[in-house]
Design a protein around this motif. Sequence first.
Motif, PDB file in Angstrom:
ATOM      1  N   ASN A 298       0.826  -1.214   0.000  1.00 16.10           N
ATOM      2  CA  ASN A 298       0.000   0.000   0.000  1.00 16.10           C
ATOM      3  C   ASN A 298       0.856   1.258   0.000  1.00 16.10           C
ATOM      4  O   ASN A 298       0.546   2.230  -0.683  1.00 16.10           O
ATOM      5  CB  ASN A 298      -0.917  -0.059   1.230  1.00 16.10           C
ATOM      6  N   GLN A 299       1.953   1.235   0.774  1.00 14.94           N
ATOM      7  CA  GLN A 299       2.831   2.394   0.860  1.00 14.94           C
ATOM      8  C   GLN A 299       4.165   1.994   1.464  1.00 14.94           C
ATOM      9  O   GLN A 299       4.245   1.045   2.242  1.00 14.94           O
ATOM     10  CB  GLN A 299       2.198   3.508   1.710  1.00 14.94           C
ATOM     11  N   ILE A 300       5.208   2.740   1.062  1.00 12.42           N
ATOM     12  CA  ILE A 300       6.539   2.599   1.651  1.00 12.42           C
ATOM     13  C   ILE A 300       6.873   3.989   2.176  1.00 12.42           C
ATOM     14  O   ILE A 300       6.954   4.936   1.392  1.00 12.42           O
ATOM     15  CB  ILE A 300       7.563   2.167   0.590  1.00 12.42           C
ATOM     16  N   SER A 301       7.026   4.134   3.483  1.00 13.25           N
ATOM     17  CA  SER A 301       7.001   5.472   4.074  1.00 13.25           C
ATOM     18  C   SER A 301       8.299   5.820   4.779  1.00 13.25           C
ATOM     19  O   SER A 301       8.864   5.004   5.504  1.00 13.25           O
ATOM     20  CB  SER A 301       5.832   5.569   5.045  1.00 13.25           C
ATOM     21  N   PHE A 302       8.740   7.039   4.543  1.00 10.39           N
ATOM     22  CA  PHE A 302      10.009   7.538   5.080  1.00 10.39           C
ATOM     23  C   PHE A 302       9.746   8.723   5.995  1.00 10.39           C
ATOM     24  O   PHE A 302       9.110   9.703   5.605  1.00 10.39           O
ATOM     25  CB  PHE A 302      10.926   7.983   3.938  1.00 10.39           C
TER      26      PHE A 302
ATOM     27  N   ILE B 175       3.868  13.700   1.932  1.00 12.29           N
ATOM     28  CA  ILE B 175       3.763  13.737   0.471  1.00 12.29           C
ATOM     29  C   ILE B 175       3.783  12.293  -0.003  1.00 12.29           C
ATOM     30  O   ILE B 175       4.726  11.546   0.299  1.00 12.29           O
ATOM     31  CB  ILE B 175       4.932  14.511  -0.164  1.00 12.29           C
ATOM     32  N   TYR B 176       2.731  11.901  -0.705  1.00 14.09           N
ATOM     33  CA  TYR B 176       2.737  10.604  -1.376  1.00 14.09           C
ATOM     34  C   TYR B 176       3.226  10.820  -2.796  1.00 14.09           C
ATOM     35  O   TYR B 176       2.958  11.859  -3.409  1.00 14.09           O
ATOM     36  CB  TYR B 176       1.330  10.000  -1.415  1.00 14.09           C
ATOM     37  N   ALA B 177       3.947   9.847  -3.330  1.00 14.75           N
ATOM     38  CA  ALA B 177       4.421   9.923  -4.713  1.00 14.75           C
ATOM     39  C   ALA B 177       4.717   8.519  -5.207  1.00 14.75           C
ATOM     40  O   ALA B 177       5.026   7.621  -4.411  1.00 14.75           O
ATOM     41  CB  ALA B 177       5.683  10.777  -4.808  1.00 14.75           C
TER      42      ALA B 177
ATOM     43  N   LEU C 291       5.129   5.742  -2.510  1.00 16.69           N
ATOM     44  CA  LEU C 291       6.015   6.151  -1.426  1.00 16.69           C
ATOM     45  C   LEU C 291       5.330   7.248  -0.623  1.00 16.69           C
ATOM     46  O   LEU C 291       4.538   8.010  -1.152  1.00 16.69           O
ATOM     47  CB  LEU C 291       7.338   6.686  -1.981  1.00 16.69           C
ATOM     48  N   GLU C 292       5.656   7.329   0.649  1.00 12.05           N
ATOM     49  CA  GLU C 292       5.203   8.443   1.477  1.00 12.05           C
ATOM     50  C   GLU C 292       6.409   9.040   2.192  1.00 12.05           C
ATOM     51  O   GLU C 292       7.263   8.295   2.690  1.00 12.05           O
ATOM     52  CB  GLU C 292       4.175   7.972   2.514  1.00 12.05           C
ATOM     53  N   PHE C 293       6.485  10.341   2.220  1.00 14.98           N
ATOM     54  CA  PHE C 293       7.499  11.067   2.980  1.00 14.98           C
ATOM     55  C   PHE C 293       6.722  11.887   3.991  1.00 14.98           C
ATOM     56  O   PHE C 293       5.763  12.575   3.621  1.00 14.98           O
ATOM     57  CB  PHE C 293       8.329  11.946   2.038  1.00 14.98           C
TER      58      PHE C 293
HETATM   59 FE   FE2 Z   1       1.485   6.439   6.127  1.00 16.17          FE
END
Ligand code: FE2
Length: 200
Positions: free
Chosen positions: A86-90, A124-126, A134-136
């Motif tokens: 679903n997301q990879i978040s930093f 920020i999702y991208a 990705l999510e930052f």
């Molecule tokens: Fe998240």
Amino acid sequence: MAAKTTSAPNLMFSHMGISVTDIEKMETFYTHVLGFAVTDRGEAAGMQIVFLSRDPMDHHQIVLATGRPAQLPANTANPQFGPSINQISFKMGSLADLRDIHERLTTGGGTDLFPANHGIAWSIYAHDPEGNNLEFFVDTDWYVTQPFLIPLELSKTDAEIAALTKELCENSAGYEPYGDWRDRVAKRMTPFAATAGVAH
Ligand SMILES: [Fe+2]
């Protein structure tokens, strides 16, 4: 039978692997745009593999490995989010960092940028070059019940964003200082309960 949570051994989430089609293109994005270092590369189990890290304490935080199917279906609920991951978040340190990564993504091959305000975090999702979401994000000081998502207006100043978010949170369901929430939830995260407040 439900597991007895108090007997669970310690687990710390460490890294993830992404199956890729164009490993050179993906390596370039993760190193040049996101700043990862290649710590090792090679072949194993029929895959080309690139190990990436931004922390010397972790040999790898992300693994790129070939073998992604030519076509993957889109997420059926929201195409910003992946069909499986679903997301990879930093986590980042400040709104200035978030603005910096916004610029780097825009010029470096990130697509589908979506700035979001979660109350507890500015994000920020991208998509990376192969469409992984990705999510930052930067944590705020305020907890509100999740999910909470409204657009993040990066045209506003940092001070304006902070003031607006604080007021929004104080008037939203579940509000409490994030530190209070962390203290409370730590008691449910065995075996960390005994060491709540100790980093890692
Ligand atoms: Fe998240």
